[in-house]
Design an enzyme around this catalytic site. Sequence first.
Site, PDB file in Angstrom:
ATOM      1  N   LYS A  86      55.746  27.443  34.246  1.00  0.00           N
ATOM      2  CA  LYS A  86      54.929  26.233  33.793  1.00  0.00           C
ATOM      3  C   LYS A  86      56.000  25.453  33.682  1.00  0.00           C
ATOM      4  O   LYS A  86      57.545  25.163  33.877  1.00  0.00           O
ATOM      5  CB  LYS A  86      54.595  26.908  32.420  1.00  0.00           C
ATOM      6  CG  LYS A  86      54.086  27.413  31.571  1.00  0.00           C
ATOM      7  CD  LYS A  86      54.490  27.888  30.168  1.00  0.00           C
ATOM      8  CE  LYS A  86      54.397  27.304  29.243  1.00  0.00           C
ATOM      9  NZ  LYS A  86      54.247  27.810  28.081  1.00  0.00           N
TER      10      LYS A  86
HETATM   11  O1  G3P Z   1      54.374  26.329  24.661  1.00  0.00           O
HETATM   12  C1  G3P Z   1      53.450  25.655  24.386  1.00  0.00           C
HETATM   13  C2  G3P Z   1      53.297  26.127  23.103  1.00  0.00           C
HETATM   14  O2  G3P Z   1      53.415  27.143  22.776  1.00  0.00           O
HETATM   15  C3  G3P Z   1      53.297  25.213  21.750  1.00  0.00           C
HETATM   16  O3  G3P Z   1      53.655  25.313  20.578  1.00  0.00           O
HETATM   17  O4  G3P Z   1      53.349  26.274  18.403  1.00  0.00           O
HETATM   18  O5  G3P Z   1      55.392  25.329  19.481  1.00  0.00           O
HETATM   19  O6  G3P Z   1      53.459  24.133  18.906  1.00  0.00           O
HETATM   20  P1  G3P Z   1      53.865  24.680  19.141  1.00  0.00           P
END
Ligand code: G3P
Length: 226
Positions: A86
């Site tokens: 990533k």
């Molecule tokens: O890596 C991106 C994703 O996991 C972000 O999720 O829940 O931190 O908004 P969140």
Amino acid sequence: MKFCIDNADVEAIRRICEYYPVDGVSTNPSILAASKRKPYEVLKEIREIITEEGELFVQAVSRDADGMVREARHITEVLGKNTVVKIPCNPEGFKAMKLLHAEGVRLLGTAIYTPMQGFLAAKCGCEYVAPYVNRIDNMGYDGVQVAKDIHDAIAGSGYDYSGLLAASFKNSQQVLELVKYGVKAVTVAPDIIDGLVKNAAIDAAIEQFVSDFEGLVGKNITMENC
Ligand code: G3P
């Protein structure tokens, strides 16, 4: 459409993999920090659970392209086949993506809040691009719509090797909207995955079937021994 777990809790991953059709596991630096464990120790355990057939998504943390490139090489060397690196979708990230794509490293463009970030990541060779659906919602925009726009932009541009790994979900409806739209993949946290099929009506219907059948043939008698 691929269905991934967005988490680094190995017990949660093991449980979800036992019950659900899982294609891979995605992590990010904050998710790894939440595990409070050594990054490669936990990532190797996740790799064991999902086997080399599962896709494992691991993020580079360098602020400059050269560092991202070095990290990406190391990540794929340590974690093996079906590891996708990533890379954040900023200028240094795009530079790194172009270099890594030329080397054949599998890439995901992350930290995506705008459609053009997604389009540029696909053009730089990313196999996946990850819009942050709920974070975009929280900014007052429509995260599902941004994700759909990116899906359309990539499809319309003919970058068939690329597609969404939609991320940052906080409810079932956000996931459903993108599943219906036919995006390439979604990655969902364990609590949201559990919520996808948590419904009193489902439990009641199943319980009624069992109870009716037991009324016919006796307690604990099933179709195996009736
Ligand atoms: O890596 C991106 C994703 O996991 C972000 O999720 O829940 O931190 O908004 P969140």
